[in-house]
Design a protein around this motif. Structure first.
Motif, PDB file in Angstrom:
ATOM      1  N   LEU A   1       0.837  -1.137   0.033  1.00  5.32           N
ATOM      2  CA  LEU A   1      -0.004  -0.034   0.024  1.00  5.32           C
ATOM      3  C   LEU A   1       0.894   1.213  -0.005  1.00  5.32           C
ATOM      4  N   VAL A   2       2.105   1.199   0.306  1.00  6.82           N
ATOM      5  CA  VAL A   2       2.942   2.383   0.439  1.00  6.82           C
ATOM      6  C   VAL A   2       4.106   2.386  -0.449  1.00  6.82           C
ATOM      7  N   ARG A   3       4.130   1.610  -1.487  1.00  6.78           N
ATOM      8  CA  ARG A   3       5.249   1.460  -2.450  1.00  6.78           C
ATOM      9  C   ARG A   3       5.014   2.565  -3.138  1.00  6.78           C
ATOM     10  N   SER A   4       6.298   2.957  -3.982  1.00  6.20           N
ATOM     11  CA  SER A   4       6.556   3.906  -4.835  1.00  6.20           C
ATOM     12  C   SER A   4       6.723   5.156  -4.058  1.00  6.20           C
ATOM     13  N   SER A   5       7.257   5.254  -3.001  1.00  7.28           N
ATOM     14  CA  SER A   5       7.732   6.214  -1.932  1.00  7.28           C
ATOM     15  C   SER A   5       9.266   6.643  -2.071  1.00  7.28           C
TER      16      SER A   5
ATOM     17  N   LEU B   1      25.206   2.622  -2.141  1.00  9.15           N
ATOM     18  CA  LEU B   1      24.575   4.005  -1.886  1.00  9.15           C
ATOM     19  C   LEU B   1      24.216   4.291  -0.721  1.00  9.15           C
ATOM     20  N   LEU B   2      23.468   3.225   0.281  1.00  9.56           N
ATOM     21  CA  LEU B   2      23.431   3.680   1.596  1.00  9.56           C
ATOM     22  C   LEU B   2      24.749   3.768   2.431  1.00  9.56           C
TER      23      LEU B   2
ATOM     24  N   LEU C   1      15.756   9.902   5.445  1.00 11.90           N
ATOM     25  CA  LEU C   1      16.401   8.787   4.557  1.00 11.90           C
ATOM     26  C   LEU C   1      15.783   8.550   3.155  1.00 11.90           C
ATOM     27  N   ARG C   2      14.618   8.428   2.962  1.00 11.99           N
ATOM     28  CA  ARG C   2      13.937   8.146   1.698  1.00 11.99           C
ATOM     29  C   ARG C   2      14.155   9.252   0.847  1.00 11.99           C
ATOM     30  N   ASN C   3      14.178  10.557   1.231  1.00 11.82           N
ATOM     31  CA  ASN C   3      14.291  11.891   0.175  1.00 11.82           C
ATOM     32  C   ASN C   3      15.787  11.872  -0.241  1.00 11.82           C
ATOM     33  N   GLN C   4      16.777  11.533   0.829  1.00 13.11           N
ATOM     34  CA  GLN C   4      18.071  11.451   0.456  1.00 13.11           C
ATOM     35  C   GLN C   4      18.327  10.235  -0.692  1.00 13.11           C
TER      36      GLN C   4
ATOM     37  N   ASN D   1      10.779   1.129   3.306  1.00 10.62           N
ATOM     38  CA  ASN D   1       9.584   1.445   3.931  1.00 10.62           C
ATOM     39  C   ASN D   1       9.219   1.173   5.417  1.00 10.62           C
ATOM     40  N   LEU D   2       9.484  -0.011   5.475  1.00  9.37           N
ATOM     41  CA  LEU D   2       9.478  -0.820   6.867  1.00  9.37           C
ATOM     42  C   LEU D   2      10.268  -0.087   7.905  1.00  9.37           C
TER      43      LEU D   2
END
Length: 745
Positions: free
Chosen positions: A280-284, A306-307, A325-328, A355-356
């Protein structure tokens, strides 16, 4: 060994002077045998210690209780600290044994006798278990490689001045076990751990004994030493692999297990269930791209790279809120896409993990149970935790996973942390900061670092816990003793008020009873109890003293006073002495009491004269006092614990909250507008109704009555802290939120 290069050639005929070291008498070929064997043994020991952490950690993972688990964790730490010294001591013993081979003896050689296993000092109280284990190891090597060892011993005997047996051969299994046991004397671990280490010695050192003997025999044969001896049969290759190779293979297996190995059924089932919710929260985590461009997922390996890059730029705790983190990661992917000319995205599985982890840390950073300063510090672990989750999906399903446990242990240790202004000097904060920084600096793709840090952190918290539990127990003992003293004080207080309240007596007597005799009664009550003859005697002395200074008109009173005074004075003096009452004050009191008793006798004389002269006798002289208020006895330096003016019903919600409290639970108390106090309920003193709280060091910081605590709950000044495991609470909360989101769709 600095003299290794100064050896005597086999062709040299002139003997060395008597002062030459024994090493110089060893033939060159024997030194070559020694050095070759030492190198192999060293590699075997290194493989042993490299794998000991994993073995002991697995044992801890399967432990049945915390005590057994801590035994293995402390053993891991002890082994790591003493590894170098054990390796060095083992090789020293090995070299010394070769030195003795070159010593000439006129009588009995000083070659070390065959190993007597019951004298080895690895442990002192478990000789039998150790002896059985070592005997089995030695027997196994002899049955497997005994022929090659006998050939080696025979060849050595042709080079050295005194006879040598297989048991005394420095390269034989008996002597190698002896060297290892002696080198490991400093290990402060239990016998079951030592037996595990012995098994590792067998696996990584003794298993390669045939390789050891084969190379030694080949060197000796090449030097012309008994080449006619029949060669030992070769063992199957599958039976043996060099220790270094086995160590490398084990490392490769661990790496493969953590990434490419298919998930076992339990792990797969748990992660599949999580993925279903996470859909439900993919593509973030999607970089900007041109329309119609085909997305190409990056590999998990590239994601880890990358991490690792982002990991180097994690901001300091005070700026942690600014790091998304997701934005970076999205920005990094955009740059990678532009540079490669291909639209690069994160794979579905890896995006679900991202995401988790992001949602888990959202929960953690909003958790009211963590102090803000430590919350910011723990927040810096987001990338290391994400990386380990990408590598190993059992991170989400296995409660004993080292990375997960490390996070939980840090949070548990932080639960009672106060977070004052000087937090950066606090040892706990410094230790957690070191863990975080070590992960940010050193963790690339080997999860073993989490096991190492977990063991070290558990050793630290275990030491801290032992100290705090000791102080906490002392606090409990002191509080229970104080409660007994308080009950005894209340009993003495009751007896005093019963006898003095409303009476007018000489001021010196009232003061003595309240300030001195009350202590005598208190000690008597604590030592002998209320049913004892000593307690009754103390009350009797108080009654007699009061009677002796009152005015009496009855004719027999004079005789009673005459009979009473000697024994009364002795009882008072003995009691005051036993209570260590000030001798000068005691002397002054007895002087004044003597005056009062003289006046009493004079009263009786005047009473008799008055009857004859038919007029009233005067009363006692001296300062008199009327006891109008209840006597309240308070221990030195202590104030009475006041009850709140508000009284709540027993079924009130706040009172029920207090009654539900259990020893060991943590609370946060609002001290004032700016400060909160975190403390643990250490004791509930039933006899006095007191609730005693301590800080994380075990020191008493707060005391409340049942009703006083209930009132604090009612006004919201007290909050229970959730001491459940942080990661588990976070995962449960995230799953609950995802299920609600799914239900709303």
């Amino acid at each position: 060994m600095q003299n290794d290069g100064k050896v005597v050639p086999l062709t040299k005929a002139t003997p060395e002077p008597a002062t030459t070291s024994p090493l110089a008498r060893l033939p060159v070929v024997l030194l070559q045998v020694r050095d070759k064997a030492a190198q192999q043994l060293k590699e075997g020991l290194q493989a042993l210690f490299d794998n000991a952490d994993d073995t002991l950690f697995e044992m801890a993972d399967r432990a049945h209780n915390n005590v057994e688990q801590n035994t293995f964790f402390e053993a891991m730490r002890d082994l790591r600290l003493k590894r170098k010294s054990i390796e060095r001591a083992f090789l020293d013993k090995f070299y010394e044994a070769f030195l003795r081979l070159g010593q000439y003896e006129v009588s009995e050689p000083e070659i070390e006798a065959p190993v007597t296993f019951d004298k080895l000092a690895l442990v002192h109280n478990d000789d039998l278990e150790r002896t059985v284990a070592v005997d089995a190891m030695v027997s196994k090597v002899l049955s497997r490689d005994g022929f090659a060892l006998t050939q080696l011993t025979t060849r050595l005997n042709s080079l050295i001045p005194q006879p040598l047996t297989d048991a005394a051969n420095p390269m034989g299994p008996a002597m190698l076990c002896d060297f290892f046991l002696q080198a490991g004397r400093s290990l402060g671990v239990e016998i079951k751990v030592k037996l595990i280490i012995l098994k590792l010695f067998e696996k990584y050192v003794l298993t390669d004994a045939d390789h050891l003997y084969c190379e030694a025999n080949q060197l000796l044969v090449a030097a012309g030493i008994l080449p006619e001896l029949k060669a030992a049969p070769a063992r199957r290759v599958s039976d043996r692999a060099p220790a270094a190779a086995r160590s490398t293979q084990a490392a490769e297996e661990r790496a493969a297990n953590s990434s490419s190995r298919p998930l076992d059924s339990d792990v797969h089932e748990v992660f599949a269930a999580l993925q279903e919710l996470l859909s439900l929260v993919r593509s973030s985590v999607t970089p900007l791209h041109a329309p119609n461009s085909e997305a190409k997922p990056i590999s998990s390996h590239d994601l880890l790279r990358l991490l690792s890059h982002l990991q180097q730029y994690v901001p300091a705790p005070e700026a942690a809120d600014e790091f998304d983190l997701r934005n970076q990661l999205e920005q990094l992917l955009t740059r990678v896409s532009v540079k490669s000319g291909k639209f690069r995205v994160v794979g579905v599985v890896d995006e679900d993990v991202i995401n988790l982890i992001a949602m888990l840390f959202d929960f953690i950073l909003n958790d009211r149970n963590l102090p803000d300063s430590l919350k910011a510090l723990i927040g810096r672990l987001q990338i290391p935790m994400l990386k380990v989750a990408v590598i190993d999906k059992s991170f989400f399903s296995r409660g004993s996973h080292p990375a997960r446990r490390l996070l939980n242990e840090i949070a548990s240790a932080a639960l009672g942390w106060g977070g004052r202004d000087d937090y950066q000097r606090d040892t706990l904060y410094v230790r957690i900061e070191q863990v975080v920084q070590r992960l940010l600096n050193d963790f690339v793709d080997d999860p073993a670092i989490f096991s190492e840090l977990l063991v070290d952190f558990l050793a630290y918290t275990s030491d801290e816990r032992r100290r705090s539990e000791l102080l906490e127990q002392r606090t409990r003992d002191a509080e229970e003793g104080r409660a007994r003293a308080e009950l005894a004080r209340q009993r003495v207080q009751q007896e005093l008020n019963q006898r003095l309240l409303g009476k007018t007596l000489p001021e010196v007597v009232v003061r003595l009873l309240q300030e001195a005799w009350s202590k005598v009664l208190l000690l008597t009550c604590l030592k002998h109890g209320e049913q004892s003859a000593e307690w009754q005697a103390g009350l009797g002395a108080m009654d007699d003293l009061i009677w002796s200074v009152e005015l009496h008109d009855e004719p027999e009173a004079r005789q009673r006073l005459l009979d009473l005074v000697p024994g009364l004075l002795k009882s008072l003096r003995d009691g005051l002495t036993s209570a260590a009452f000030d001798p000068f004050a005691t002397s002054d009191f007895f002087s004044q009491l003597e005056g009062l008793h003289v006046q009493a006798f004079q009263h009786f004389a005047r009473q008799q004269d008055a009857q004859e002269e038919r007029h009233a006798a005067p009363a006692l002289t001296g300062e008199m006092v009327e006891v109008m208020e209840e006597i309240v006895l308070i221990a030195p330096g202590e104030q009475a614990l006041s009850e709140p003016s508000i009284r709540l019903a027993d079924d009130d919600a706040a009172v029920l909250q207090v009654d539900a409290l259990r020893v060991g639970c943590w609370v946060e108390m609002q001290e004032d507008e700016d400060h909160k106090l975190r403390c643990k309920l250490a004791a509930i003193i039933e006899s006095t109704g007191r609730y005693v709280f301590v800080n994380r060091t075990g020191m008493k910081v707060l005391e409340k009555t049942r009703m006083g605590l209930a009132v604090e709950f009612r006004r919201g000044a007290v909050r229970l802290l959730d001491d459940a495991l942080l990661f588990d609470r976070a995962l449960e909360a995230v799953i609950g939120n995802l299920r609600r989101l799914k239900g709303a769709v």
